[in-house]
Each structure stands twice: as structure tokens, then as C-alpha cells.
Design a protein around this motif. Structure first.
Motif: not given
Lengths: 368, 368
Positions: A87, A126, A128-129, B87, B91, B94, B122, B153-154, B156, B161-164
Motif C-alpha cells: 500500500w 481505483s 476516482m473509481r 487506508w 486495512n 483486510f 471497497f 471509496a476511501i 485521500h 472518495n478519490m480511491i474506490g
């Protein structure tokens, strides 16, 4: 350097996945030619993801050619190696994307081996999806395996490739010239995945590899071109039938159940993935023999080819119990039962469980 | 407590997305009934993801009913709040999955509000590249918005919601009883997303909300049932036409461009998402008026309803330039141009750019 044949003409393999279909182009010198990239999507921004080994060799040329299409071209350089497929390293990509205010049309270009491709691919899936994604694999392993089929992932301390996505690229460009700068150990690691396609799908291809193993080890362009194209065709055929690995696709993991245990048991990065798979295929072949799918001559034949490809044929002595423990957390395991890809007749594979005692026996016999 | 109507019968909204279709069930007391879960996939393991507020209220009942279907039922409790949608917290999911050796058939159940749903979703999209996923939203906002449509999303540090991933659940269960324990501030935040559907899609529904705002604020079960069902129907209609937000779906972000700037500018968690969207809708309505789509009476009507729902109607004074800067990194922005959802006539929305000067003016007018 040995005498080599002339550059091969550009060849295209089509991956047929409905609206997610894409081409794989295979040839010499493709990376630096503007024509190679003429079908890429319009955008204002492209981000090259590479590592500190490949970046200095090809990053400049890649950026130059992309600048003819994109107003902004940025590069993020990751540390090289499987041990960085985590990560923290993935986040370097998100940091770069957001620092440069890259929008959701941004094209992410993976320039490097399997680790770069897996991380850039998961970042593309991932960010912006989901943003467009291109693979430029620079190792043999990535050209014949990891850049085909849309598997992306990072590792977790408790398991390899545990966090990821199925995400298809827009295009894959295999520039065979990049294989000329590949360290010998990585060439061998790539050959492991080339060899893999023979026993599970195509005995004619296996015979071709046996007849051309010296040319492949000498990096003859024509031999490499055929190995890459045929491997991609075989993988494309499998992935086209089972994109998300609900059935058939699992046979591509021949040698990987044992191989992942070796990688995890020694700590990621000690052996290359292809080295672990090479050795894992010897173990899986012996298991196939013990289950009655193939004879001893078949196992010997595969063992010898793997050895000639410069790969280990004996596993590390982790102890059979440790192997079993590591294999139980493999993604293919179901409710704790380990699933093995075995050859049930030459050129044909299936997924099956096996008695622990038999697996222990195979491990003992294959470890030095 | 005010007099309330009798529990509403169970109602089902179908989300039609081909092979990714799923039902949303809406009713009272659904969570603890075995019948609610009879269509869930077979597996040996289920993981409940919840938070430290919702877990103590409903986690035990949820685990009990799942134990009738799954041999192993584990729970992971996340810290509550948007500031933990990162993140590190993801985690924890996970870690739990791998510590319990959960396989790729494992069913992940999100029990909580939008933050829990986004993170559990996610995690489900990414664990072993995708495991089955069920949403049990326990806030009004999650029931009418975040649990419908597959956005996960998560955050950043540089953007929300930038990562999803786009990842659809197998089933969504809206147990209206859970809304009775919701803090008043979160009820209001949920009403922001209910109100949103009116101006962009359904003026009749807007009139219904106006006529029933007191019943909704008093948590009348029949009123809540209609608000949830109609909101889900409207969202389902939009998502069914544009699952991955390449066009129409963007109108669901009415009020969100301004709202996200408020959230990011104040630091995530200072205002609830729904509060920022409530205020953002007032700003977006004023922008719509200035662009000629609606009249001043329409803006006043929306302003008054948002105020009656207990939501802020004045934005924080971040300064117009800061608003613009924050909106330029919004996911909807293209090549640095901010995209706004505006009402182009009552009940109809579109996405458009707007001159910076005009946007500055709207911001000045809407901030106290």
C-alpha cells in the motif's frame, strides 16, 4: 553475443472481452514510435508509472512520445521489487495523481515488469473509481503473463496479491527490444510462465520451446516473438472464456500453489515469482503423476526443460507442514481445502484437492 | 414522542443492472429475521463490518441471524466517522479477513452508515479481487443514497472518495427501525439526499416532502418508508441507465460540488456529508437561477425546505478562491474546469461549467 535473426514484424493478439476487449501489439522498437499510441484515448494528462531500474532506460523515450498526445505527462518512479508491492508504494501513485490534479480521463501507463503493472493497474482501477490504463511490459514474465488478462493487485503481510481488482487495460504494447536489457535471472523467470502454457494447454508449443530453448536463452528476436505471441494467444483464449477466474482460468495457476508457498515462506523477493513457479511446476507435475494424470517420463521432461531455462527445480526446505499452512491461505483454497492445478493428461489441466499425506510426500521429494 | 403510524409492509425496489442486478428491501424489523437473508450466497464464512456506535446496537442480532447460515461469523468494528475513511481503517478489514483465513466465497456485510458501507464495499471489491457483499444501511443517508448504486471509496488527504471502485452488492436491506436510534443531526443529513431527488428528477416528490417534512422529522414510519422507497426508485432509475457515471448519473451530485468543497475546506468530519450537501444545494440552486434555469421563488422554496429539515443554508466563509481551488480537484472536474450540476428547469438537471466570476458571486452571497 550470439548471432540473432532479424527483427520480427509487428504482430497483434486480440483479447476478446466484449466492451472490455483490447489489443496486444508485439514487435521490436514499438515503444518509441508515435504510431503505436495512435488509438489511445484523448485526455489532458498521462502518468507514467515505472521503477528505478526501467525508468532510466526507457522512461525518457516513453515520456517524449506521449508528449505528442498529452499536454501534461508526469512520471512516478517506484522502488523496484516484489517487497515494495504494498500500500505504501501504491500510495505514491495516488499522491502523484492528486498532486498534479489529474482528472478522471487521465491515462495511466505502466512501464516495467509485473510489479509495476500490478500496482499501476490497481491504481488505475481505483483512482476516482477507474481511469484508462495501458500496459508496456518490459520483462518477459509481464509480456507473456501478468500484463494479459486484467489481474491487478498488491500484497498484504499475510498473503500475496490479496488486495486488487480485475481491470482491463486499453492496450498492451510488448516491445521485444526491452528484453535485450533484462537481467538473465529475469529472462529465466519469464520462461517459467512461457513453459507453463505447454503442459496445461498445448503440447505442440511445449515441443517448440524444447527445440528453441537455446535460442530463447540467447534472446533471439524471432524466437522471443513467437514465445510472446503464442503465450498471449493461449492466455487470451482462456481469459476470453473466464475473465473473473470462476472456472477454467484457474488452470493458468499451474505451479502457483506450491510457488506462492515458496515465495511467502522465504519472504517475498528472495526468489523471483517465475523462479518459484518454475520449481512449483516440478512439484505440481510430480503431484499430477501421483494422481495418475501423467507418467514419470512427462515429469522428467518438464523437469529438464525448467532446468535448461535456468530455473530452480528443487524447493527450499521449509518443512512440509509449513508448505501446507501457507497453501491453505492461497486465494484458490476453499474453506481451508487447498486447490491444486494438476495435469490430468498431457496438454490438459484441472483443479483438484489432494490428500495431505500425498502432498507432504511430494514436498519431501522435491525439496533439497 | 409524537403519535406515529403503524409499521409499513415490506417493499422491494429492484436495481436492474443485468447480471449485477439486486433487490433493495425496505421495512421494519428486517435485520433480525432469517427470511430476510434466505437468498444470500452459500459460503463458510461471513464478516460483519460495523462501527463502534452501530455495532453495540445491532451487531449482536445481525451475527445471531447470520450464524444460522454461515459456519463462521466474524465482526470487525471500525472507529466511527468520516475522518476514519482512510487506508489505515480499511486495512483493519483486510487484517480480519486474512487472520481468519476467509476465502473468496466469504460474504461481507456492511452494517452501518455511509462510511461503513463505502469501506466495507471497497474491501469487498478488492479482497481477493472481489467477494460477495451485502449492505445493511442504518442511517437515512445510507438508505436513500450511498448504499444504492455501487459506489465505494476511501478518502485521500488530497481529496474525498478519490480511491474506490464501482462494485454492486448482492442485496440491500433497509431496516426502518434502525432510523429510530439515529441522532437528530444524522436524520437531517439524510433528508438532504432525500430532498435532492425532487429538484433534479421529480417535482411531485418535492411537493410530497414539503407536505410531510414534520412527519419525517418526527420519524413517522410510513413517511420514512415512502421517502426511502421513492428515493431508491429514483436513484435506481438513474443508475440503471448509467452505472459508471459516464453521463446522466452525475446529476445525483446536485449540491455535491459545493458540498465537497465545504467538507474538504473545513476538514472531513466537521460538517456531516449531508449537511454540506444541504448547504451545497442552496448554492447550486442560486447558480441555477443565475444561469436562467429556475426563478427566485424556486430557490427560496428549496432554501426553506432545507432549513426545515434542520440543515445549514449558509456556507462557511472559506473565501471564494479557496472554494474554487477545492472544486478544481473534484472528481467531476475535467482538465481543471469545474463541473456543476444545475437545475435547467424544475425537475430536470444537467452538468455544466460556469464562469469563475459568477461562481465567486454565488459563493459570496451564500456564505455568512
Amino acid at each position: 553475443m550470439s548471432a540473432v535473426s532479424a527483427p520480427a514484424p509487428v504482430r497483434r493478439v486480440a483479447i476478446e472481452l466484449g466492451e472490455r476487449s483490447y489489443p496486444i501489439d508485439v514487435g521490436n522498437g514499438l515503444l518509441g514510435q508515435a504510431a503505436t499510441w495512435s488509438a489511445l484515448p484523448q485526455a489532458s494528462c498521462a502518468l507514467i508509472v515505472t521503477n528505478d531500474v526501467v525508468g532510466p532506460l526507457y522512461g525518457g523515450r516513453m515520456a517524449e512520445v506521449l508528449r505528442t498526445r498529452y499536454r501534461q505527462v508526469h512520471t512516478v518512479v517506484l522502488p523496484d521489487g516484489e517487497q515494495h508491492k504494498d500500500w505504501q508504494t501504491l500510495n505514491l501513485i495516488f499522491d502523484a495523481l492528486l498532486r498534479h490534479a489529474c482528472d478522471r480521463q487521465t491515462v495511466i501507463v505502466a512501464l516495467g515488469g509485473g510489479v509495476v503493472g500490478d500496482m499501476a493497474g490497481f491504481a488505475a482501477a481505483s483512482y476516482m473509481r477507474g481511469v484508462p490504463f495501458v500496459q508496456v511490459p518490459t520483462t518477459l514474465l509481464a509480456q507473456v503473463d501478468s500484463s494479459v488478462g486484467g489481474k491487478t493487485a498488491i500484497n498484504h503481510p499475510l498473503g500475496k496479491n490479496m488486495i486488487g481488482a480485475f481491470y482491463q487495460p486499453q492496450q498492451v504494447v510488448c516491445d521485444l527490444d526491452t528484453l535485450q536489457t533484462l537481467p538473465a535471472r529475469e529472462l529465466s523467470a519469464g520462461l517459467a510462465e512461457v513453459i507453463k502454457y505447454g503442459p496445461i494447454l498445448d503440447m505442440e508449443f511445449l515441443a517448440w520451446i524444447e527445440g528453441n530453448i537455446d535460442a530463447l536463452m540467447a534472446r533471439d528476436p524471432a524466437a522471443l516473438a513467437h514465445a510472446v505471441v503464442r503465450s498471449c494467444e493461449l492466455k487470451a483464449w482462456v481469459v476470453g472464456q473466464d475473465e473473473r477466474e470462476s472456472g477454467l482460468r484457474a488452470i493458468l495457476n499451474f505451479g502457483h500453489t506450491f510457488g506462492h508457498a515458496i515465495e511467502a515462506g522465504l519472504g517475498y523477493g528472495a526468489w523471483l515469482h517465475g523462479e518459484a513457479v518454475g520449481c512449483g511446476m516440478v512439484m505440481a507435475a510430480l503431484l499430477s503423476q501421483r494422481l495418475g494424470g501423467v507418467d514419470a517420463a512427462f515429469v522428467r521432461r518438464l523437469h529438464d526443460l525448467i532446468r535448461k531455462a535456468g530455473l530452480p527445480v528443487k524447493g527450499p526446505r521449509l518443512g512440509a507442514e509449513r508448505y501446507l499452512e501457507l497453501m491453505r491461505v492461497d486465494k484458490k483454497a476453499q474453506a481451508g481445502e487447498i486447490k491444486f492445478v494438476v495435469i490430468d493428461r498431457p496438454g490438459h489441466a484441472s483443479v483438484t484437492g489432494a490428500p495431505d499425506a500425498l502432498v507432504r510426500d511430494v514436498i519431501e521429494q522435491c525439496c533439497e
